[in-house]
Design an enzyme around this catalytic site. Structure first.
Site, mmCIF file in Angstrom:
data_model
loop_
_atom_site.group_PDB
_atom_site.id
_atom_site.type_symbol
_atom_site.label_atom_id
_atom_site.label_comp_id
_atom_site.label_asym_id
_atom_site.label_seq_id
_atom_site.Cartn_x
_atom_site.Cartn_y
_atom_site.Cartn_z
ATOM 1 C CG ASP A 253 9.108 11.227 -48.369
ATOM 2 O OD1 ASP A 253 8.842 10.187 -47.730
ATOM 3 O OD2 ASP A 253 8.301 12.172 -48.490
ATOM 4 C CB CYS B 234 2.952 7.589 -43.994
ATOM 5 S SG CYS B 234 3.611 8.669 -45.288
ATOM 6 C CE1 TYR C 148 6.196 13.459 -44.652
ATOM 7 C CE2 TYR C 148 6.066 11.824 -42.903
ATOM 8 C CZ TYR C 148 6.768 12.418 -43.934
ATOM 9 O OH TYR C 148 8.039 11.983 -44.244
ATOM 10 C CE1 TYR D 141 3.180 15.571 -46.886
ATOM 11 C CE2 TYR D 141 5.162 16.927 -46.873
ATOM 12 C CZ TYR D 141 4.436 15.870 -47.379
ATOM 13 O OH TYR D 141 4.964 15.105 -48.393
ATOM 14 C CD GLU E 216 6.567 7.655 -41.531
ATOM 15 O OE1 GLU E 216 7.492 8.469 -41.721
ATOM 16 O OE2 GLU E 216 5.654 7.479 -42.359
#
Length: 222
Positions: free
Chosen positions: A44, A134, A138, A164, A207
């Site tokens: 990541d 994304c 998240y 997050y 994802e």
């Protein structure tokens, strides 16, 4: 309903597979194998380097000062996000330099280059739709996992969940949703929606593949 909501509804099964992936479920429960999380986190970090480039491309593609500012803000937020990865990996004795020297996995290459290619071929709406799973996903996942963190202060992945599920993560997601609506008002036509839905669904599936990569790399070590 926002344009993002319409895209998410059109890709409902893919969105559920991404946001409720086994990796996410195990992470929330606190029983995700540490090697899976470590592999994911390093990849990541490499992913975010390419996403920063995508936001740079968004600034280049901009037609107004607001477009430029949005691209710059996304690039800056992405660079700042890498600090979480650096801190967590430092706890395992892994330096930023070692992370940067790690080979990108196929899932990392596929996803990031898809986003960059979409942005190169299309306009700002195409690019921000490709980016949206994304940043928005998240925040959605973080919000859903937050109660697990509150129930267990010793949660092994507390820092990730806190990042997050934070107000900043939610704000960035809300801003991304609003900006996609603005771009939709500028560029969208009924004939174009199927293509946007395809971009969104593809990025969402990538994802899910990214989570799966973490599990697969850990399993390969056993």
């Amino acid at each position: 309903m926002t344009l993002f909501d319409e895209l998410k509804t059109a890709a409902a099964d893919d969105w559920a597979a991404y946001t409720h992936h086994s990796f996410v479920q195990q992470l929330g429960a606190g029983n995700l194998p540490q090697p899976a999380f470590r592999h994911y986190l390093i990849q990541d970090y490499l992913f975010l380097i390419q996403f920063a480039r995508a936001y740079g491309l968004a600034a280049y593609k901009g037609h107004s000062f607001e477009d430029l500012a949005k691209g710059q803000a996304g690039l800056q937020a992405t660079i700042e996000e890498t600090e979480l990865h650096v801190r967590l990996c430092a706890g395992w004795g892994i330096s930023r330099e070692q992370m940067a020297a790690t080979a990108e996995q196929p899932a990392t290459v596929a996803y990031t280059r898809y986003v960059l290619d979409t942005g190169m071929q299309g306009d700002l709406l195409d690019l921000h739709v490709a980016l949206s799973p994304c940043v928005i996903g998240y925040a959605e996942i973080g919000a859903r996992l937050k109660p697990a963190l509150e129930a267990n202060p010793e949660h092994p992945y507390a820092e990730w969940v806190a990042e997050y599920s934070s107000e900043d993560a939610r704000r960035l997601a809300d801003e991304a949703i609003a900006y996609i609506d603005q771009l939709g008002a500028r560029y969208l036509s009924p004939a174009r929606f199927p293509r946007l839905a395809e971009i969104f669904a593809t990025a969402t599936r990538m994802e899910a593949a990214f989570w799966q990569m973490g599990l697969d790399l850990a399993a390969a070590e056993e």
